[in-house]
Design a protein around this motif. Sequence first.
Motif, PDB file in Angstrom:
ATOM      1  N   LYS A   1      -0.668  15.616   4.802  1.00 29.50           N
ATOM      2  CA  LYS A   1       0.256  15.509   5.925  1.00 29.50           C
ATOM      3  C   LYS A   1       1.263  16.657   5.920  1.00 29.50           C
TER       4      LYS A   1
ATOM      5  N   ASP B   1      -2.744  12.235   0.248  1.00 30.58           N
ATOM      6  CA  ASP B   1      -2.412  11.951   1.641  1.00 30.58           C
ATOM      7  C   ASP B   1      -1.099  12.625   2.035  1.00 30.58           C
ATOM      8  N   ILE B   2      -0.126  12.535   1.156  1.00 31.52           N
ATOM      9  CA  ILE B   2       1.167  13.154   1.424  1.00 31.52           C
ATOM     10  C   ILE B   2       1.014  14.667   1.493  1.00 31.52           C
TER      11      ILE B   2
ATOM     12  N   HIS C   1       0.850  -1.192   0.000  1.00 32.54           N
ATOM     13  CA  HIS C   1       0.000   0.000   0.000  1.00 32.54           C
ATOM     14  C   HIS C   1       0.884   1.240   0.000  1.00 32.54           C
ATOM     15  N   ALA C   2       0.819   1.980  -1.063  1.00 30.43           N
ATOM     16  CA  ALA C   2       1.569   3.227  -1.159  1.00 30.43           C
ATOM     17  C   ALA C   2       0.631   4.394  -0.856  1.00 30.43           C
ATOM     18  N   PRO C   3       1.088   5.372  -0.071  1.00 34.03           N
ATOM     19  CA  PRO C   3       0.218   6.510   0.224  1.00 34.03           C
ATOM     20  C   PRO C   3      -0.047   7.326  -1.038  1.00 34.03           C
ATOM     21  N   SER C   4      -1.251   7.850  -1.113  1.00 36.76           N
ATOM     22  CA  SER C   4      -1.597   8.644  -2.291  1.00 36.76           C
ATOM     23  C   SER C   4      -0.964  10.029  -2.183  1.00 36.76           C
TER      24      SER C   4
END
Length: 101
Positions: free
Chosen positions: A31, A27-28, A21-24
């Motif tokens: 954050k 999402d980055i 699962h790679a963060p979208s």
Amino acid sequence: MKSVSDITLSSHLKGLAKPQHAPSVSDIGNKFSEALKNSISQVNSAQVSADKAAEQIAAGETKNLHEAMIKLEEADISMRLMVQIRNKALDAYQEVMRMQV
């Protein structure tokens, strides 16, 4: 008796084949924006605290000059750090904009 883990190349390749699962990107981005907001808020609160301490010293409400000077220096250092971070971010942005596609 200890169990020995499989150290063959095929077992490592199977582990790499599993989808992770790679963060979208959103999402980055969220954050990063939250971290930026939090750091700006902390710098602002340090500035407000230093201003109050300076006002108290000037009004003669407190005689604790040491704590006031510590708050002033903390605010100064945090502001200088924030300015340097901003400068580095702008430099990185300008470098990306200069890249040719």
